[in-house]
Scaffold this motif. Structure first.
Motif, PDB file in Angstrom:
ATOM      1  N   PHE A 115       9.107 -13.535  -3.168  1.00  0.00           N
ATOM      2  CA  PHE A 115       8.717 -12.229  -2.650  1.00  0.00           C
ATOM      3  C   PHE A 115       9.670 -11.685  -1.587  1.00  0.00           C
ATOM      4  O   PHE A 115       9.738 -10.478  -1.389  1.00  0.00           O
ATOM      5  N   THR A 118      11.673  -8.334  -1.477  1.00  0.00           N
ATOM      6  CA  THR A 118      10.944  -7.068  -1.389  1.00  0.00           C
ATOM      7  C   THR A 118      11.041  -6.447   0.000  1.00  0.00           C
ATOM      8  O   THR A 118      11.115  -5.232   0.130  1.00  0.00           O
ATOM      9  N   ALA A 175      11.950  -8.365  -9.037  1.00  0.00           N
ATOM     10  CA  ALA A 175      11.051  -9.260  -9.772  1.00  0.00           C
ATOM     11  C   ALA A 175       9.908  -9.760  -8.882  1.00  0.00           C
ATOM     12  O   ALA A 175       8.749  -9.765  -9.295  1.00  0.00           O
ATOM     13  N   TYR A 177       8.593  -8.384  -6.299  1.00  0.00           N
ATOM     14  CA  TYR A 177       7.666  -7.305  -5.973  1.00  0.00           C
ATOM     15  C   TYR A 177       6.650  -7.126  -7.093  1.00  0.00           C
ATOM     16  O   TYR A 177       5.439  -7.077  -6.864  1.00  0.00           O
ATOM     17  N   ILE A 180       3.763  -9.714  -7.436  1.00  0.00           N
ATOM     18  CA  ILE A 180       2.544  -9.569  -6.646  1.00  0.00           C
ATOM     19  C   ILE A 180       1.432  -8.907  -7.455  1.00  0.00           C
ATOM     20  O   ILE A 180       0.282  -9.311  -7.404  1.00  0.00           O
TER      21      ILE A 180
ATOM     22  N   TRP B  27      16.206 -18.144  -6.077  1.00  0.00           N
ATOM     23  CA  TRP B  27      15.925 -16.828  -5.505  1.00  0.00           C
ATOM     24  C   TRP B  27      16.295 -16.744  -4.019  1.00  0.00           C
ATOM     25  O   TRP B  27      16.665 -15.699  -3.527  1.00  0.00           O
ATOM     26  N   ASN B 211      13.226   0.593   4.843  1.00  0.00           N
ATOM     27  CA  ASN B 211      14.353   0.217   3.997  1.00  0.00           C
ATOM     28  C   ASN B 211      15.068   1.387   3.358  1.00  0.00           C
ATOM     29  O   ASN B 211      16.077   1.213   2.679  1.00  0.00           O
ATOM     30  N   PHE B 263       7.273  -9.950   8.427  1.00  0.00           N
ATOM     31  CA  PHE B 263       6.706 -10.399   7.160  1.00  0.00           C
ATOM     32  C   PHE B 263       6.382 -11.889   7.199  1.00  0.00           C
ATOM     33  O   PHE B 263       5.332 -12.325   6.738  1.00  0.00           O
ATOM     34  N   PHE B 274      -2.089  -6.919  -0.400  1.00  0.00           N
ATOM     35  CA  PHE B 274      -1.674  -6.383  -1.687  1.00  0.00           C
ATOM     36  C   PHE B 274      -2.646  -6.829  -2.778  1.00  0.00           C
ATOM     37  O   PHE B 274      -3.001  -6.081  -3.667  1.00  0.00           O
ATOM     38  N   LEU B 275      -3.050  -8.115  -2.660  1.00  0.00           N
ATOM     39  CA  LEU B 275      -3.901  -8.689  -3.705  1.00  0.00           C
ATOM     40  C   LEU B 275      -5.288  -8.062  -3.723  1.00  0.00           C
ATOM     41  O   LEU B 275      -5.890  -7.917  -4.764  1.00  0.00           O
TER      42      LEU B 275
END
Lengths: 301, 280
Positions: A115, A118, A175, A177, A180, B27, B211, B263, B274-275
């Motif tokens: 994450f 993001t 990806a 983002y 979620i 990642w 951003n 964050f 968000f969830l």
């Protein structure tokens, strides 16, 4: 549910309540859209004295655009960019969500790893990748060489690779983002259905194919819509990595729009490109919703 | 037999864990590499095959980057712009969401449609005509110019409308019986259960506008109004930077750090909000 819930207040009240939003949306979405359509029928170039004032030229801006090899190349690049990044990010986002939804060791960390891009600004992400992709000593190429790849290494300076380079960054950034939303979708699926399927002997792939994917259709519709619109509106990484080059190899619609307006100072042509961009976005959004609803009907209807 | 299936399951679990971690590391590696590179001493440029740390850790790159561009000013601008957008949005989306959820009025559908157009026609696509509007409003090169196109939010209005529609009718009726005025109804009945949605919207608004790059780049020309993102890109183009990667990495991380740290601190709440909100 009907929207009449209570009638507290005066009759004009709801209009006053929506007025601020409506005013700003009118000024910065509706008016500019109409203005762009209008100006796209005029010739206006701010850096040429005799074309400073707009002159009506009908469809000429559009005709010129579709006869311009650069614009056609930009359209083609945009198509490759969208088709190359959107479905792949969605598939990987689903995979990530599915993995971090399993009871694995350290899944909190991996969730974080997926994450974190993001919350990075796209320009920072692109600068990091510019460094990561540096020919010769960038870690990306060092790793590729270690894996046995000794092909061209200049991912942002080579005309054949530049578009791929900017796509890679967008894919990496987005990806996590989209993950979620799939994670939210997966956590809301009813457990009982999977238990019943397991009792019936359905294997993992069958469960995914017949339960998970159909139940997540709405999530996929939402994610594909924001991914598609996002692919058109984010070009920050192109500014950092390639400036659309070399020789327009990584130039896409919005970047081209910026160039036409702020480098060439061609307001008329830029307005025509704006209109084309808006049309593409509308056609896609509407057809995506329409297709998804039809699929739903054919499934349950 | 039972033991064999257990073994197979454990094996499957291990494979999945390894796969997840491999993908996760893939990642995070670009960020980790940028962090290590930013900590190299300035006089030890990165060479071929020179992958991780230098001889010592050093924060020289950060101090040098800070001295070359006014990152403090950029930071202040970004904070002001983000808060200005958020402050106005919270008011506009709450009021509009309330109007669409609580009342039925003539033209309601048309107005909602007009507002939702903003979802399909993103502001970025309208940069040419919007730039003309900013010029016309005489706002060029101000922080307000960066913020103002986002004061009305279709996304926020829609989210709040959905959240308000979830509020049980009984509660609304009780509020009306108690003689609530419209703003008491909004404040005491509609808002409290909608806080998670509002929080999720706030987080996504802050992350998005913190951003943002292209629009600020277009409507500013001086450091006085420029946010961090536009400042960073200008920094990367400074002649004296060249290919000094440790310096570039340091500047990049300086720009990314504030939001990244916030964050990391609130990540659980960030992801959860968000969830559990309407963002799905």
């Amino acid at each position: 549910m009907t929207t009449r819930r209570s009638s507290v207040g005066v009759k004009a009240l709801p209009y006053f309540l929506i007025l601020p939003t409506l005013a700003f949306v009118s000024l910065f979405t509706i008016w500019p859209t109409l203005n762009a359509i209008y100006l796209s029928f005029f010739k206006q170039r701010l850096n040429i004295a005799r074309f400073r004032e707009p002159t009506f030229i009908g469809w000429e801006n559009y005709i010129n655009l579709f006869h311009d090899p650069t614009f056609l190349k930009v359209l083609k690049n945009t198509l490759i960019y969208v088709v190359g990044t959107v479905p792949l990010s969605i598939v990987v986002a689903f995979l990530m969500a599915w993995l971090v939804n399993q009871p694995l060791r350290g899944r909190g960390w991996t969730r974080l790893f997926f994450f974190h891009p993001t919350v990075l600004p796209m320009v920072s992400a692109a600068t990091i990748w510019m460094f990561f992709l540096t020919p010769d000593y960038g870690l990306f190429n060092t790793t590729l060489a270690w894996l046995g790849y000794h092909g061209p290494q200049n991912w942002t300076g080579n005309p054949n690779l530049a578009l791929f380079g900017v796509m890679l960054v967008a894919f990496w950034k987005n990806a996590g983002y989209y993950m979620i939303f799939y994670l939210a979708g997966l956590q809301n699926l009813p457990h009982e259905v999977f238990e019943a399927a397991q009792l019936d002997g359905a294997n993992l792939l069958q469960q995914l194919r017949y339960i998970t994917f159909p139940l997540l259709r709405r999530t996929t519709l939402f994610v594909s819509t924001i991914a598609f619109i996002g692919a058109f509106q984010t070009i920050d990484h192109i500014f950092v990595l390639t400036q659309g080059g070399p020789s327009n190899a990584s130039n896409v619609l919005l970047y081209y729009l910026w160039q036409i307006r702020f480098e060439n100072q061609d307001v008329g042509r830029a307005s025509a490109v704006t209109v084309i961009l808006i049309l593409v976005l509308l056609v896609f959004t509407v057809s995506n919703v329409w297709l998804s609803e039809r699929r739903e009907e054919s499934q349950y209807g | 037999m039972a033991k064999r299936t257990w073994n197979r399951r454990a094996l499957g679990q291990t494979t999945l864990t390894l796969l997840t971690w491999a993908l996760g590391l893939l990642w995070i590696v670009p960020l980790l590499w940028a962090i290590t590179a930013s900590l190299r001493p300035l006089n030890e440029p990165i060479q071929r095959g020179d992958v991780w740390f230098g001889t010592t850790l050093s924060i020289e790159s950060y101090t040098k980057a800070l001295s070359l561009a006014p990152f403090g000013l950029y930071f202040k601008n970004t904070v002001i712009i983000v808060l200005m957008i958020l402050g106005v949005q919270l008011i506009t989306i709450t009021l509009a969401g309330f109007a669409f959820a609580n009342y039925r009025f003539r033209g309601q559908k048309v107005f909602l449609f007009l507002i939702l157009l903003q979802l399909m026609i993103p502001t970025a696509a309208l940069l040419v005509p919007n730039f003309a509007t900013i010029r016309w409003l005489n706002l060029y090169d101000t922080r307000l110019a960066i913020a103002i196109p986002y004061f009305g939010s279709a996304f926020g209005t829609f989210l709040m409308r959905q959240a308000f529609l979830e509020v049980p009718q009984d509660l609304v009726d009780a509020g009306v019986l108690d003689g609530c005025s419209w703003w008491q109804l909004l404040w005491h009945v509609y808002l409290p259960p909608s806080i998670p949605t509002l929080t999720a919207f706030m987080l996504s608004s802050v992350a998005w506008h913190w951003n943002e790059f292209l629009w600020p780049l277009i409507v500013t020309k001086s450091d006085a109004a420029r946010p961090l993102t536009a400042g960073l890109v200008r920094f990367t183009q400074l002649g004296e930077i060249g290919a000094q990667w440790s310096l570039l990495s340091a500047a990049t991380l300086l720009v990314a750090a504030p939001l990244l740290v916030v964050f990391l601190i609130f990540q659980r709440r960030f992801i959860e909000s968000f969830l559990h909100s309407g963002l799905k």
